[in-house]
Write an enzyme that holds these catalytic residues in place. Structure first.
Site, PDB file in Angstrom:
ATOM      1  NE  ARG A 193      33.251 -13.217   0.363  1.00  0.00           N
ATOM      2  CZ  ARG A 193      32.796 -13.371   1.576  1.00  0.00           C
ATOM      3  NH1 ARG A 193      33.634 -13.629   2.584  1.00  0.00           N
ATOM      4  NH2 ARG A 193      31.528 -13.262   1.867  1.00  0.00           N
ATOM      5  N   GLY A 194      33.118  -9.622   1.025  1.00  0.00           N
ATOM      6  CA  GLY A 194      32.409  -9.338   2.272  1.00  0.00           C
ATOM      7  C   GLY A 194      32.504  -7.838   2.509  1.00  0.00           C
TER       8      GLY A 194
ATOM      9  CG  ASP B 282      26.894  -7.110   0.744  1.00  0.00           C
ATOM     10  OD1 ASP B 282      26.234  -8.115   1.041  1.00  0.00           O
ATOM     11  OD2 ASP B 282      28.119  -7.127   0.503  1.00  0.00           O
TER      12      ASP B 282
ATOM     13  NE  ARG C  17      32.038  -7.624  -5.326  1.00  0.00           N
ATOM     14  CZ  ARG C  17      31.619  -8.582  -4.473  1.00  0.00           C
ATOM     15  NH1 ARG C  17      32.349  -8.906  -3.427  1.00  0.00           N
ATOM     16  NH2 ARG C  17      30.482  -9.219  -4.679  1.00  0.00           N
TER      17      ARG C  17
ATOM     18  CE  LYS D  59      26.804 -12.840  -2.535  1.00  0.00           C
ATOM     19  NZ  LYS D  59      27.372 -12.198  -3.739  1.00  0.00           N
TER      20      LYS D  59
HETATM   21  O1  MRU Z   1      29.701 -11.153  -2.842  1.00  0.00           O
HETATM   22  P1  MRU Z   1      30.234 -11.255  -1.437  1.00  0.00           P
HETATM   23  O2  MRU Z   1      30.815 -12.595  -1.123  1.00  0.00           O
HETATM   24  O3  MRU Z   1      31.157 -10.119  -1.087  1.00  0.00           O
HETATM   25  O4  MRU Z   1      28.930 -11.090  -0.565  1.00  0.00           O
HETATM   26  C1  MRU Z   1      29.011 -11.102   0.819  1.00  0.00           C
HETATM   27  C2  MRU Z   1      27.720 -11.077   1.491  1.00  0.00           C
HETATM   28  O5  MRU Z   1      26.679 -10.991   0.912  1.00  0.00           O
HETATM   29  C3  MRU Z   1      27.774 -11.035   2.959  1.00  0.00           C
HETATM   30  O6  MRU Z   1      26.721 -11.725   3.517  1.00  0.00           O
HETATM   31  C4  MRU Z   1      27.749  -9.558   3.341  1.00  0.00           C
HETATM   32  O7  MRU Z   1      28.842  -8.889   2.773  1.00  0.00           O
HETATM   33  C5  MRU Z   1      27.732  -9.311   4.747  1.00  0.00           C
HETATM   34  S1  MRU Z   1      29.358  -9.405   5.326  1.00  0.00           S
HETATM   35  C6  MRU Z   1      29.607  -9.360   6.902  1.00  0.00           C
END
Ligand code: MRU
Length: 356
Positions: A51-52, A240, A88, A251
């Site tokens: 994820r990320g 994101d 996603r 997030k």
């Molecule tokens: O749902 P996730 O865990 O993939 O969300 C991740 C985030 O919101 C991070 O802060 C974002 O992807 C920035 S990553 C460098």
């Protein structure tokens, strides 16, 4: 970065297999998982084993490599690309990486396609490492400035995990922190727990611990009182999807932290690689916001005393719950964007100067 003293990347390709660190098992178990087919990759992204934003982009790129190994046929590749993009919806890096791969592979003959696809997926990873490193060097200047004035530990609040586990290495929001720590600047991180999946507690705190960086996990609603008490010097979060206008989708809960920071005159920074900029969508309301299974809210998972993962229900059976995974912070609440090319105001004019 390190886990138990050993250097790791979050993803690598070995003997026609994609290797990932299964993030659903952290911090309790460190498990390296093999992804052998494009379907494995799609499932890993959906289940958030990876994820990320930057990491899911890179994983999708390797997904296309596996798709070619499985079936070297154009229509299978196109179908894989679509399924990967749809795994996603919010992080733009996923589409960015898949589009880049498909563009690179268009018109390439079937003998050469695997070699070119693997090179391009590797380049996406290498670039991300460089981007994140430069984000860190640029963001370091901000932390240094605060330290030079304060002459004491710099307290930084972050939300979710925009750490190295969300990228290939360094992280986005954490990269300036790692660089400051390496330079000997004392830093302490307030890690928002980040309900419902607790990426702040399970991943950010974990990776900071492994690098020896002081941190404290706080419930998501605690940031406000800490800011009022003067215990937060700055906030840094990841993103994101960043619109050209400078609005930042990240997030869920990021927006509320930005409001609290604004009310308390605390600088609020967003760290991002250019692969996270969406130049097409003009209005925040048009960003697809992922709605995840409500069981992520109504059940909580952890490890019991026998070392078994266990899920327990925490809500009344009859209650409904809503699990929106992201929100949008308007540009006006963002002090600046920290990018691989420099620091700029969250505005179309400034972003265009750096990137167009
Ligand atoms: O749902 P996730 O865990 O993939 O969300 C991740 C985030 O919101 C991070 O802060 C974002 O992807 C920035 S990553 C460098």
């Amino acid at each position: 970065m390190k886990i138990e003293g050993k250097e790791y990347s979050t993803i690598w390709f070995e003997n026609n297999i994609v290797k990932i660190i299964d993030q659903t098992k952290l911090p309790h178990q460190f498990v390296i998982k093999d992804l052998k087919t494009v379907k494995d990759v799609i499932n890993a992204i959906k289940a958030m084993e990876v994820r990320g934003a930057p990491l899911i982009g890179a994983t999708a790129a390797y997904g296309l490599v596996l798709s070619i190994i499985e079936n070297n046929d154009q229509s299978f590749l196109n179908k894989s690309a679509n399924n990967l993009i749809n795994s996603r919806p919010t992080a733009i890096n996923l589409k960015w990486a898949v589009d880049r791969m498909i563009k690179k592979l268009s018109g390439v003959n079937s003998e050469k396609i695997l070699h070119i696809a693997l090179n391009e997926a590797n380049s996406i990873c290498e670039e991300d490492v460089n981007f994140c490193k430069n984000i860190g060097l640029n963001g370091l200047k901000i932390i240094e400035e605060i330290y030079n004035k304060k002459k004491d530990t710099v307290n930084i609040l972050t939300h979710c995990n925009a750490g190295w586990l969300a990228t290939i290495n360094w992280g986005t929001a954490t990269s300036p922190i790692y660089h400051a720590h390496k330079k000997g600047i004392p830093v302490h991180i307030w890690a928002d727990e980040t309900r419902p999946r607790n990426q702040g507690a399970n991943l950010t705190s974990y990776e900071l611990n492994e690098e020896g960086i002081k941190n404290t996990i706080i419930a998501d609603n605690t940031g406000g009182i800490l800011m009022q008490r003067g215990e937060v010097d700055m906030c840094i979060v990841g993103t994101d999807r960043t619109l050209a206008s400078g609005d930042v989708c990240n997030k869920v809960g990021t927006y509320l932290k930005a409001l609290a920071a604004h009310d308390n005159n605390i600088p609020f920074y967003v760290a991002l690689p250019s692969s996270t900029i969406d130049w097409n969508i003009k209005k925040a309301k048009d960003i697809p916001i992922e709605e995840r299974n409500s069981e992520e809210l109504s059940q909580i998972e952890g490890m019991d005393e026998n070392g078994n993962f266990k899920k327990v229900k925490i809500y009344p059976k009859k209650s409904k719950s809503l699990n929106l995974a992201f929100d949008v912070t308007p540009a006006k609440y963002i002090t600046a964007l920290i990018t691989e090319k420099g620091i700029c105001n969250a505005s179309e004019e400034e972003l265009s100067k750096l990137f167009k």
